[in-house]
Design a protein around this motif. Structure first.
Motif, PDB file in Angstrom:
ATOM      1  N   ARG A 138       0.947  -1.018   0.050  1.00 26.95           N
ATOM      2  CA  ARG A 138       0.101  -0.018   0.177  1.00 26.95           C
ATOM      3  C   ARG A 138       0.907   1.180  -0.131  1.00 26.95           C
ATOM      4  NH1 ARG A 138      -5.036   0.754  -1.681  1.00 26.95           N
ATOM      5  NH2 ARG A 138      -5.597  -1.262  -0.641  1.00 26.95           N
ATOM      6  N   LYS A 139       1.031   1.940  -1.040  1.00 28.70           N
ATOM      7  CA  LYS A 139       2.129   2.959  -1.396  1.00 28.70           C
ATOM      8  C   LYS A 139       1.102   4.351  -0.637  1.00 28.70           C
ATOM      9  CE  LYS A 139       4.829   0.490  -4.233  1.00 28.70           C
ATOM     10  NZ  LYS A 139       5.607  -0.269  -3.496  1.00 28.70           N
ATOM     11  N   PHE A 140       2.140   5.191  -0.442  1.00 31.40           N
ATOM     12  CA  PHE A 140       1.779   6.568  -0.171  1.00 31.40           C
ATOM     13  C   PHE A 140       0.771   7.222  -1.078  1.00 31.40           C
ATOM     14  CE2 PHE A 140       2.132  11.154  -0.139  1.00 31.40           C
ATOM     15  CZ  PHE A 140       1.715  11.505   1.097  1.00 31.40           C
ATOM     16  N   ASP A 141       0.772   7.290  -2.328  1.00 33.39           N
ATOM     17  CA  ASP A 141      -0.026   7.866  -3.011  1.00 33.39           C
ATOM     18  C   ASP A 141      -1.391   7.041  -3.364  1.00 33.39           C
ATOM     19  OD1 ASP A 141       1.295   5.882  -4.595  1.00 33.39           O
ATOM     20  OD2 ASP A 141       1.611   7.065  -6.598  1.00 33.39           O
ATOM     21  N   ARG A 142      -1.475   5.715  -2.694  1.00 37.16           N
ATOM     22  CA  ARG A 142      -2.714   5.108  -2.891  1.00 37.16           C
ATOM     23  C   ARG A 142      -3.319   4.374  -1.357  1.00 37.16           C
ATOM     24  NH1 ARG A 142      -5.590   3.944  -7.077  1.00 37.16           N
ATOM     25  NH2 ARG A 142      -6.032   1.970  -6.367  1.00 37.16           N
ATOM     26  N   PRO A 143      -3.334   5.346  -0.456  1.00 31.06           N
ATOM     27  CA  PRO A 143      -3.333   4.815   0.996  1.00 31.06           C
ATOM     28  C   PRO A 143      -4.780   4.207   0.984  1.00 31.06           C
ATOM     29  CG  PRO A 143      -3.787   7.278   0.964  1.00 31.06           C
ATOM     30  CD  PRO A 143      -3.340   6.801  -0.492  1.00 31.06           C
ATOM     31  N   LYS A 144      -4.966   3.443   2.103  1.00 29.85           N
ATOM     32  CA  LYS A 144      -6.159   2.563   2.403  1.00 29.85           C
ATOM     33  C   LYS A 144      -7.127   3.491   3.221  1.00 29.85           C
ATOM     34  CE  LYS A 144      -8.856  -0.866   2.461  1.00 29.85           C
ATOM     35  NZ  LYS A 144      -9.902  -1.274   1.525  1.00 29.85           N
ATOM     36  N   LYS A 145      -8.355   3.723   3.184  1.00 30.28           N
ATOM     37  CA  LYS A 145      -9.169   4.108   4.053  1.00 30.28           C
ATOM     38  C   LYS A 145      -9.812   3.049   5.231  1.00 30.28           C
ATOM     39  CE  LYS A 145     -13.506   6.770   4.283  1.00 30.28           C
ATOM     40  NZ  LYS A 145     -14.745   7.080   3.596  1.00 30.28           N
ATOM     41  N   LYS A 146      -9.260   3.051   6.320  1.00 31.48           N
ATOM     42  CA  LYS A 146      -9.662   1.964   7.265  1.00 31.48           C
ATOM     43  C   LYS A 146     -10.420   2.711   8.603  1.00 31.48           C
ATOM     44  CE  LYS A 146      -8.526  -1.827   7.655  1.00 31.48           C
ATOM     45  NZ  LYS A 146      -9.193  -2.923   7.193  1.00 31.48           N
ATOM     46  N   ASN A 147     -11.549   2.025   9.067  1.00 30.61           N
ATOM     47  CA  ASN A 147     -12.363   2.244  10.081  1.00 30.61           C
ATOM     48  C   ASN A 147     -11.331   1.987  11.371  1.00 30.61           C
ATOM     49  OD1 ASN A 147     -13.790   1.816  12.473  1.00 30.61           O
ATOM     50  ND2 ASN A 147     -15.825   1.591  11.138  1.00 30.61           N
ATOM     51  N   ILE A 148     -11.224   2.704  12.201  1.00 29.06           N
ATOM     52  CA  ILE A 148     -10.223   2.569  13.481  1.00 29.06           C
ATOM     53  C   ILE A 148     -10.526   1.731  14.352  1.00 29.06           C
ATOM     54  CG2 ILE A 148      -9.690   5.145  13.318  1.00 29.06           C
ATOM     55  CD1 ILE A 148     -11.214   5.725  15.820  1.00 29.06           C
ATOM     56  N   ASN A 149     -11.988   1.099  14.070  1.00 31.35           N
ATOM     57  CA  ASN A 149     -12.283   0.001  15.048  1.00 31.35           C
ATOM     58  C   ASN A 149     -11.722  -1.245  14.459  1.00 31.35           C
ATOM     59  OD1 ASN A 149     -13.815   1.458  16.802  1.00 31.35           O
ATOM     60  ND2 ASN A 149     -15.807   1.279  15.243  1.00 31.35           N
ATOM     61  N   HIS A 150     -11.102  -1.360  13.165  1.00 31.44           N
ATOM     62  CA  HIS A 150     -10.623  -2.495  12.606  1.00 31.44           C
ATOM     63  C   HIS A 150      -9.003  -2.382  12.857  1.00 31.44           C
ATOM     64  CE1 HIS A 150     -14.381  -2.771   9.730  1.00 31.44           C
ATOM     65  NE2 HIS A 150     -14.420  -2.918  11.255  1.00 31.44           N
ATOM     66  N   LEU A 151      -8.595  -1.413  13.604  1.00 40.70           N
ATOM     67  CA  LEU A 151      -6.931  -1.298  13.747  1.00 40.70           C
ATOM     68  C   LEU A 151      -6.694  -1.544  15.349  1.00 40.70           C
ATOM     69  CD1 LEU A 151      -6.543   1.722  11.268  1.00 40.70           C
ATOM     70  CD2 LEU A 151      -6.187  -0.518  10.791  1.00 40.70           C
ATOM     71  N   GLU A 152      -5.501  -2.057  15.540  1.00 37.49           N
ATOM     72  CA  GLU A 152      -5.068  -2.137  16.888  1.00 37.49           C
ATOM     73  C   GLU A 152      -3.847  -0.883  16.784  1.00 37.49           C
ATOM     74  OE1 GLU A 152      -2.171  -4.724  19.539  1.00 37.49           O
ATOM     75  OE2 GLU A 152      -3.230  -5.661  17.968  1.00 37.49           O
ATOM     76  N   PHE A 153      -3.940   0.118  17.516  1.00 38.47           N
ATOM     77  CA  PHE A 153      -2.973   1.125  17.564  1.00 38.47           C
ATOM     78  C   PHE A 153      -1.911   0.754  18.790  1.00 38.47           C
ATOM     79  CE2 PHE A 153      -6.720   2.933  15.794  1.00 38.47           C
ATOM     80  CZ  PHE A 153      -6.242   3.878  14.976  1.00 38.47           C
TER      81      PHE A 153
END
Length: 106
Positions: free
Chosen positions: A45-60
């Motif tokens: 996943r490159k900088f110029d094509r980032p992925k939009k993610k719901n923060i509930n689907h991520l572990e910070f």
């Protein structure tokens, strides 16, 4: 990360919990609103094509990459190499810490 006062930061490392990239590591590039962020890893996943993610689907993680944070704040962008470096540096440190912990137990 479920506390309302702690919001994601640019340059913060995350682990993807849901979706096709499950168990991959990435870096927050932009906070869209209280629910969504843009993430990228510089590899798939490159900088110029980032992925939009719901923060509930991520572990910070508590780790924020200073190189990525500074680059984005100064120029508005970051190189894919810098993203890859920050992710690999974090993963290597985590794995090294884990192995040290295992050796102490064993």
């Amino acid at each position: 990360m479920n506390e309302p006062d702690s919001s994601p930061q640019i340059g913060q490392l995350v682990k993807i919990l849901q979706g096709r990239d499950t168990d991959q590591f990435a870096i927050v590039l932009k906070v869209l609103d209280e629910r969504f962020v843009f993430i990228a890893d510089g590899d798939k996943r490159k900088f110029d094509r980032p992925k939009k993610k719901n923060i509930n689907h991520l572990e910070f993680f508590d780790y924020v990459s200073p190189e990525v944070q500074n680059s984005i704040s100064e120029t508005g962008r970051v190189t894919n190499g810098k993203l890859r470096f920050a992710v690999s540096k974090f993963v290597n440190e985590q794995i090294t810490d884990f192995e040290k912990g295992e050796q102490l137990d064993g």
